[in-house]
Design an enzyme around this catalytic site. Structure first.
Site, mmCIF file in Angstrom:
data_model
loop_
_atom_site.group_PDB
_atom_site.id
_atom_site.type_symbol
_atom_site.label_atom_id
_atom_site.label_comp_id
_atom_site.label_asym_id
_atom_site.label_seq_id
_atom_site.Cartn_x
_atom_site.Cartn_y
_atom_site.Cartn_z
ATOM 1 C CE LYS A 143 -4.453 -1.561 1.763
ATOM 2 N NZ LYS A 143 -5.428 -1.253 2.922
ATOM 3 C CE LYS A 177 -5.443 -7.976 -2.815
ATOM 4 N NZ LYS A 177 -5.651 -7.446 -1.224
ATOM 5 C CE LYS A 233 -13.485 -2.977 -1.398
ATOM 6 N NZ LYS A 233 -13.459 -2.563 -0.139
HETATM 7 P P1 TYM Z 1 -10.712 -5.625 2.697
HETATM 8 O O1 TYM Z 1 -11.720 -4.494 2.865
HETATM 9 O O2 TYM Z 1 -9.760 -5.357 1.691
HETATM 10 O O3 TYM Z 1 -11.396 -6.992 2.208
HETATM 11 C C1 TYM Z 1 -12.613 -7.591 2.906
HETATM 12 C C2 TYM Z 1 -12.427 -8.984 2.542
HETATM 13 O O4 TYM Z 1 -12.242 -9.541 1.282
HETATM 14 C C3 TYM Z 1 -11.176 -10.385 1.156
HETATM 15 N N1 TYM Z 1 -10.543 -10.213 -0.219
HETATM 16 C C4 TYM Z 1 -10.398 -10.971 -1.051
HETATM 17 N N2 TYM Z 1 -10.513 -12.428 -0.955
HETATM 18 C C5 TYM Z 1 -10.353 -13.152 -2.247
HETATM 19 N N3 TYM Z 1 -9.832 -12.650 -3.416
HETATM 20 C C6 TYM Z 1 -9.532 -11.358 -3.240
HETATM 21 N N4 TYM Z 1 -9.081 -10.869 -4.573
HETATM 22 C C7 TYM Z 1 -9.875 -10.625 -2.316
HETATM 23 N N5 TYM Z 1 -9.830 -9.178 -2.242
HETATM 24 C C8 TYM Z 1 -10.183 -8.983 -0.736
HETATM 25 C C9 TYM Z 1 -10.151 -9.926 2.210
HETATM 26 O O5 TYM Z 1 -9.179 -10.838 2.445
HETATM 27 C C10 TYM Z 1 -11.202 -9.480 3.248
HETATM 28 O O6 TYM Z 1 -11.403 -10.737 4.112
HETATM 29 N N6 TYM Z 1 -7.850 -5.406 6.687
HETATM 30 C C11 TYM Z 1 -9.170 -5.866 6.362
HETATM 31 C C12 TYM Z 1 -10.291 -5.380 6.949
HETATM 32 C C13 TYM Z 1 -10.460 -5.638 8.556
HETATM 33 C C14 TYM Z 1 -10.622 -6.856 9.089
HETATM 34 C C15 TYM Z 1 -10.475 -6.443 10.518
HETATM 35 C C16 TYM Z 1 -10.878 -8.220 8.814
HETATM 36 C C17 TYM Z 1 -10.002 -4.796 9.427
HETATM 37 N N7 TYM Z 1 -10.100 -5.445 10.650
HETATM 38 C C18 TYM Z 1 -10.685 -7.467 11.472
HETATM 39 C C19 TYM Z 1 -10.968 -9.212 9.613
HETATM 40 C C20 TYM Z 1 -10.947 -8.958 10.927
HETATM 41 C C21 TYM Z 1 -9.284 -5.633 5.042
HETATM 42 O O7 TYM Z 1 -8.625 -4.573 4.470
HETATM 43 O O8 TYM Z 1 -10.231 -6.006 4.111
#
Ligand code: TYM
Length: 328
Positions: free
Chosen positions: A113, A195, A198
């Site tokens: 990032k 991957k 967004k």
């Molecule tokens: P975020 O918002 O980027 O993504 C949300 C969830 O989607 C999954 N994900 C994917 N899974 C498979 N293939 C992909 N291409 C893909 N892109 C995204 C992510 O692994 C995630 O599960 N840090 C986290 C948010 C967060 C969180 C937490 C998660 C904050 N606190 C506590 C679990 C527990 C995040 O940025 O997710």
């Protein structure tokens, strides 16, 4: 016996794509009966990247509508917004004081990032995993369903919890990541080497849950495949493998049935079938999303109730932590 606690989070940083759905939300929805579920819209994490305040507010509400449209059921799960519970940043600070720079510096998502946002490498972006650990540990979560990209962050949460319990006394349950292999990493349609994300802005990269049928058809038609023609699950052929995985997960057919279905057919036939499966999946979600958009007060109330449900759990953990470290 009481049910295990599931906690997970998602950022309100724009449209939700198939990677988010298949990697995380689908599992949240399907596991709701098995566990006690807490799902969090992590808007405080979102501001590690510059956000327009009005858009962030709007995206937070839109994400709540999307999650409900996907099948998060408030009879079985609590859904709330991170910034409604002050204990998240408060616990993150105490965790910050118990995480070594060296351990935090190893986080690959920060490296990734900060490369993409080289003009705004803020301290919050670096400390992001401490806030994420606080999210999870506040609720004494047993399981954290996520995609593979979050595994390292959950390991850090586990490690800080183990160390804290050892140094001060037991405050936290040690959480486990729950990563479903088949959906852990959905790749970009235009570039299956990376991957689905967004933050990639090219027009045919990701299928969003609110895409129109025409957009879905265009993106799938242009999706990268290869010069072979047989349609089989071969992990080395990343483009077609990714499309087949999406087909498998949404159609719920077995791999062998899918290979038989397309045995003497070409990529054109397969892509047509994939379009149909994706459109059939997305249509009811889009409809329900639009219905919820017209009932904003109903959705805001759900988020308010969700925060009220989870607040006592967060407060109990935080109060214990404060006492253990001598802050009260
Ligand atoms: P975020 O918002 O980027 O993504 C949300 C969830 O989607 C999954 N994900 C994917 N899974 C498979 N293939 C992909 N291409 C893909 N892109 C995204 C992510 O692994 C995630 O599960 N840090 C986290 C948010 C967060 C969180 C937490 C998660 C904050 N606190 C506590 C679990 C527990 C995040 O940025 O997710």
């Amino acid at each position: 016996m009481s049910k295990k606690i599931v906690f997970s989070g998602i950022q309100p940083t724009g449209n939700i794509h198939l990677g988010n759905y298949l990697g995380a939300i689908k599992n949240w929805v399907e596991m709701q009966d098995l566990y006690e579920n807490i799902f969090c819209i992590v808007n405080s994490h979102a501001i590690t990247i510059k956000q327009n305040p009005n858009e962030l507010r709007q995206n937070t509400l839109n994400l709540a509508c999307t999650l409900l449209a996907c099948g998060i059921d408030i009879e079985k799960s609590s859904l709330f917004v991170q910034s409604d519970i002050d204990e998240h940043p408060a616990l993150a600070w105490i965790l910050d004081c118990n995480i070594q720079m060296g351990d935090m510096s190893r986080m690959t998502q920060f490296k990734d990032k900060s490369q993409k946002n080289s003009k705004n490498i803020n301290v919050g972006l670096f400390n992001y995993p401490a806030l994420m650990a606080a999210d999870i540990l506040l609720y004494q979560a047993d399981l954290v369903p996520v995609g593979a990209d979050q595994k390292q962050h959950i390991e850090l949460a586990r490690n800080v919890a183990i160390k804290f319990n050892r140094d001060y006394g037991k405050a936290f349950k040690i959480p486990e990541p729950l990563i479903i292999k088949e959906s852990a990493r959905i790749m970009g349609l235009d570039n299956p080497q990376i991957k689905m994300s967004k933050s990639v802005k090219s027009p045919n990269h990701a299928i969003f849950l609110l895409d129109s049928n025409d957009e879905i058809e265009r993106k799938i038609k242009r999706a990268t495949t290869d010069s072979s023609s047989n349609i089989i699950f071969d992990e080395n052929r990343v483009g077609i493998y990714n499309l087949l995985s999406i087909y498998e997960l949404l159609s719920k057919k077995s791999r062998s049935d899918i290979e038989v279905e397309f045995e003497n057919k070409g990529y054109g036939d397969f892509k047509k079938a994939l379009c149909e499966v994706v459109i059939n999946f997305i249509t009811p979600i889009r409809d329900e999303y639009l219905r919820l958009q017209n009932n904003k007060d109903y959705v805001l109330n759900i988020l308010k109730d969700g925060a009220e449900q989870v607040k006592p759990i967060a407060k109990a953990t935080y109060d214990r932590v404060k006492e253990l470290v001598g802050l009260q």
